[in-house]
Design a protein around this motif. Structure first.
Motif, PDB file in Angstrom:
ATOM      1  N   ASP A  32       3.820   2.259   8.733  1.00  5.17           N
ATOM      2  CA  ASP A  32       3.092   2.585   7.727  1.00  5.17           C
ATOM      3  C   ASP A  32       3.515   2.454   6.732  1.00  5.17           C
ATOM      4  O   ASP A  32       2.633   2.072   5.547  1.00  5.17           O
ATOM      5  N   LEU A  33       4.649   2.548   6.516  1.00  4.06           N
ATOM      6  CA  LEU A  33       5.584   2.284   5.102  1.00  4.06           C
ATOM      7  C   LEU A  33       5.228   0.776   4.755  1.00  4.06           C
ATOM      8  O   LEU A  33       4.822   0.348   3.751  1.00  4.06           O
ATOM      9  N   GLN A  34       5.366  -0.091   5.778  1.00  2.00           N
ATOM     10  CA  GLN A  34       5.189  -1.309   5.574  1.00  2.00           C
ATOM     11  C   GLN A  34       3.554  -1.569   5.075  1.00  2.00           C
ATOM     12  O   GLN A  34       3.165  -2.448   4.027  1.00  2.00           O
ATOM     13  N   GLU A  35       2.669  -0.882   5.894  1.00  2.00           N
ATOM     14  CA  GLU A  35       1.343  -1.268   5.504  1.00  2.00           C
ATOM     15  C   GLU A  35       1.086  -0.880   3.860  1.00  2.00           C
ATOM     16  O   GLU A  35       0.150  -1.564   3.443  1.00  2.00           O
ATOM     17  N   GLN A  36       1.533   0.340   3.640  1.00  2.00           N
ATOM     18  CA  GLN A  36       1.115   1.052   2.423  1.00  2.00           C
ATOM     19  C   GLN A  36       1.890  -0.090   1.124  1.00  2.00           C
ATOM     20  O   GLN A  36       1.137  -0.493   0.341  1.00  2.00           O
ATOM     21  N   LEU A  37       3.031  -0.602   1.707  1.00  2.72           N
ATOM     22  CA  LEU A  37       3.359  -1.523   0.510  1.00  2.72           C
ATOM     23  C   LEU A  37       2.666  -2.866   0.637  1.00  2.72           C
ATOM     24  O   LEU A  37       2.434  -3.469  -0.600  1.00  2.72           O
ATOM     25  N   VAL A  38       2.167  -3.369   1.765  1.00  2.00           N
ATOM     26  CA  VAL A  38       1.226  -4.620   1.660  1.00  2.00           C
ATOM     27  C   VAL A  38      -0.038  -4.174   0.967  1.00  2.00           C
ATOM     28  O   VAL A  38      -0.239  -5.377   0.077  1.00  2.00           O
ATOM     29  N   LYS A  39      -0.396  -3.046   0.947  1.00  4.68           N
ATOM     30  CA  LYS A  39      -1.311  -2.604   0.292  1.00  4.68           C
ATOM     31  C   LYS A  39      -1.334  -2.999  -1.300  1.00  4.68           C
ATOM     32  O   LYS A  39      -2.238  -3.242  -2.094  1.00  4.68           O
ATOM     33  N   TYR A  40      -0.114  -2.815  -1.696  1.00  3.61           N
ATOM     34  CA  TYR A  40       0.062  -2.713  -3.193  1.00  3.61           C
ATOM     35  C   TYR A  40       0.639  -4.543  -3.655  1.00  3.61           C
ATOM     36  O   TYR A  40       1.047  -4.496  -4.592  1.00  3.61           O
ATOM     37  N   GLY A  41       0.449  -5.139  -2.517  1.00  7.06           N
ATOM     38  CA  GLY A  41       0.722  -6.629  -2.876  1.00  7.06           C
ATOM     39  C   GLY A  41       2.193  -6.859  -2.498  1.00  7.06           C
ATOM     40  O   GLY A  41       2.539  -8.271  -2.971  1.00  7.06           O
ATOM     41  N   VAL A  42       2.931  -6.204  -1.894  1.00  9.96           N
ATOM     42  CA  VAL A  42       4.510  -6.365  -1.856  1.00  9.96           C
ATOM     43  C   VAL A  42       4.652  -6.638  -0.163  1.00  9.96           C
ATOM     44  O   VAL A  42       3.987  -6.066   0.299  1.00  9.96           O
ATOM     45  N   THR A  43       5.210  -7.500  -0.017  1.00 12.39           N
ATOM     46  CA  THR A  43       5.625  -8.030   1.391  1.00 12.39           C
ATOM     47  C   THR A  43       7.156  -7.631   1.524  1.00 12.39           C
ATOM     48  O   THR A  43       7.885  -8.318   0.850  1.00 12.39           O
ATOM     49  N   PRO A  44       7.203  -6.492   2.043  1.00 14.73           N
ATOM     50  CA  PRO A  44       8.570  -6.067   2.282  1.00 14.73           C
ATOM     51  C   PRO A  44       9.538  -6.728   3.323  1.00 14.73           C
ATOM     52  O   PRO A  44       8.494  -7.405   4.388  1.00 14.73           O
ATOM     53  N   GLY A  45      10.463  -6.775   3.415  1.00 18.16           N
ATOM     54  CA  GLY A  45      11.406  -7.267   4.482  1.00 18.16           C
ATOM     55  C   GLY A  45      11.551  -6.188   5.607  1.00 18.16           C
ATOM     56  O   GLY A  45      10.818  -5.390   5.373  1.00 18.16           O
ATOM     57  N   PRO A  46      12.250  -6.335   6.682  1.00 23.66           N
ATOM     58  CA  PRO A  46      12.284  -5.465   7.765  1.00 23.66           C
ATOM     59  C   PRO A  46      12.607  -3.882   7.298  1.00 23.66           C
ATOM     60  O   PRO A  46      13.672  -3.981   6.563  1.00 23.66           O
ATOM     61  N   ILE A  47      11.717  -3.218   7.916  1.00 24.48           N
ATOM     62  CA  ILE A  47      12.124  -1.735   7.250  1.00 24.48           C
ATOM     63  C   ILE A  47      12.974  -1.128   8.428  1.00 24.48           C
ATOM     64  O   ILE A  47      12.640  -0.844   9.624  1.00 24.48           O
ATOM     65  N   LEU A  48      14.132  -1.066   7.973  1.00 22.47           N
ATOM     66  CA  LEU A  48      15.180  -0.536   8.890  1.00 22.47           C
ATOM     67  C   LEU A  48      15.736   0.725   8.379  1.00 22.47           C
ATOM     68  O   LEU A  48      15.424   0.928   7.273  1.00 22.47           O
ATOM     69  N   ALA A  49      16.633   1.356   9.026  1.00 26.36           N
ATOM     70  CA  ALA A  49      17.432   2.516   8.439  1.00 26.36           C
ATOM     71  C   ALA A  49      18.016   2.102   7.317  1.00 26.36           C
ATOM     72  O   ALA A  49      17.788   2.923   6.243  1.00 26.36           O
TER      73      ALA A  49
END
Lengths: 378, 90
Positions: free
Chosen positions: A108-125
């Motif tokens: 979900d965090l990744q999706e939210q970031l993508v919504k803002y146009g940001v492509t995050p790397g892997p979300i790990l601890a």
């Protein structure tokens, strides 16, 4: 009697475990996720806290068990907070789950970031917290993006410079190189955070200085953002030029112009410093020996000089004027030393040469008029 | 001496640059897709994870197998590929 917390997610896993053990609650074997301990805590301890709430654990456990398969994907602290607050904060949660970014799962965090146009790397601890903070900032900026950016306080100027970049192009990072740029920006944010406080302290001085500077500088800088960003450049000590320059890269608004003007301003402020692209200049070193056709002198054979001559040879263009003057003065002195050393070396070699001679007659016979004597053929 | 695959040699012979994660030896298309959806779309990100785990073969393999369902041979190939790359370039 200690009161047990109604919201155990505020405790760490270790504390939860210790609390459970202290109250004779059997723990499941091995390392479990935090929400497991939270469940147990709620069931056993919160129930004891308020006897009226005895009905709740059964009720809540049903509720809590349902989302566990869904929440199974999430790590650590994301799920338990959700369950704990579900009882009390239902209406709030129904609006938007991601008001509290820490409650989001990794996906979900990744999706939210993508919504803002940001492509995050892997979300790990390790990376999760960074992305949570980023999402929070994005959400704060999100509603503000529509209005103009007057920059009320300098403390938000760092973010606003990003905003201006957002206004110009939708994303402040390239699509192609997102992961790299993201991490670069992540690094810049803590740097900006550090620079925020000194900038806020100097805000008033900056404003006054800016007014003077802005008047002199051509009218490109009627925007508030560049002036303040320049003020950051000018105010921050020159020994840390990388930070403002990095922020300049982030601001896509005419960075070249800003740098030019920055240099003009900086030249006014620091007229005696050498202008280099990075703003870093080495202090003036000793004259360069053996470079640019200068004669190598005897003093070069000392350790210090040799190091400095290697190092300084890079800065030949900037250091040209000074060493020449120095060398012209020094030329007269070492010359005779050079000749003397030459003579000494030649005599030494002569002696060595002679000592190797097997057929040793008079060593000086050669040079005393006796010609064609035995010349060693070694 | 373990015979190295062509993919391995190709990867280890030069700086990885912006290569896709599927360029790493042991990562096939399926595994590469799984990694990419989780954010590991480039080889250097996978390298990052490898380095975070202190270049520990066993831990890295366990991570790859556990989180992404890689087979033991895949994980082994991947770990040794990254390790060799590190020897060469890091």
């Amino acid at each position: 009697m200690p009161e047990f917390l109604a919201d155990p997610s505020v405790l760490t896993k270790e504390k939860l475990k210790s609390e459970l053990i202290a109250n004779n609650v059997s723990l499941p074997g091995g390392e479990q996720r935090k929400d497991v301990y939270v469940q147990l805590y709620l069931q056993h301890l919160t129930a004891r806290n308020a006897p009226a709430a005895l009905a709740q654990p059964d009720f809540s456990s049903d509720e809590e068990r349902e989302p566990t398969p869904l929440g199974a994907r999430s790590r650590g602290g994301a799920a338990p907070g959700r369950k704990a607050t579900k009882k009390t904060d239902k209406p709030r949660l129904e609006e938007k789950d991601d008001l509290d970014v820490t409650e989001l799962s990794n996906e979900d965090l990744q999706e939210q970031l993508v919504k803002y146009g940001v492509t995050p790397g892997p979300i790990l601890a390790t990376t999760r917290k960074i992305y949570e903070k980023k999402l929070q900032k994005l959400k704060e900026q999100g509603p503000e993006l529509g209005s103009s950016t007057p920059l009320p306080t300098v403390s938000s100027s760092a973010e606003n410079t990003k905003q201006n970049g957002n206004n110009d192009s939708d994303q402040y990072s390239d699509n192609e190189e997102d992961p790299k740029v993201e991490f670069r920006l992540e690094k810049r944010e803590p740097l900006k955070a550090k620079t925020k406080t000194p900038v806020t302290l100097k805000q008033r001085r900056v404003v006054e200085h800016n007014q003077q500077v802005v008047n002199r500088v051509p009218g490109n800088f009627k925007h508030a953002a560049p002036t303040l960003s320049i003020s950051e450049f000018s105010d921050l000590p020159r020994r840390t030029p990388k930070k403002p320059l990095m922020t300049a890269e982030v601001v896509e608004k005419t960075p070249a112009e800003e740098r030019r003007v920055e240099r003009d301003i900086l030249k006014e402020m620091f007229p005696y410093e050498v202008s280099t692209p990075t703003g870093i200049s080495a202090s003036c070193r000793r004259p360069i020996k053996g470079a640019a056709g200068r004669p190598i002198e005897l003093s070069d054979f000392r350790m210090e000089e040799s190091f400095s001559s290697k190092y300084v040879s890079k800065y030949v263009p900037s250091a040209d004027d000074k060493p020449e003057k120095r060398i012209t003065k020094k030329r007269s002195i070492p010359m005779w030393i050079k000749i003397l050393l030459f003579v000494v070396v030649s005599v030494f070699l002569f002696v060595v040469y002679q000592s190797m001679e097997t057929n040793q007659g008079n060593p000086f016979s050669k040079y005393l008029g006796v010609s064609d004597t035995d010349i060693p053929t070694d | 001496m373990v015979t190295r695959t062509q993919k391995f040699k190709a990867f280890v012979s030069e700086p990885m640059g912006d290569k896709d994660v599927t360029a790493v030896d042991g990562i096939n298309d399926e595994l590469g897709l799984k990694l990419a959806t989780k954010g590991f779309d480039k080889a250097y990100i996978l390298l990052g994870q490898f380095l975070l785990l202190k270049k520990d073969h066993a831990v890295f393999q366990r991570w790859l197998k556990g989180s992404y369902g890689a087979s033991p041979s895949q994980a082994q190939q991947c770990a040794s590929c990254l390790m060799d790359w590190c020897y060469a370039f890091l």
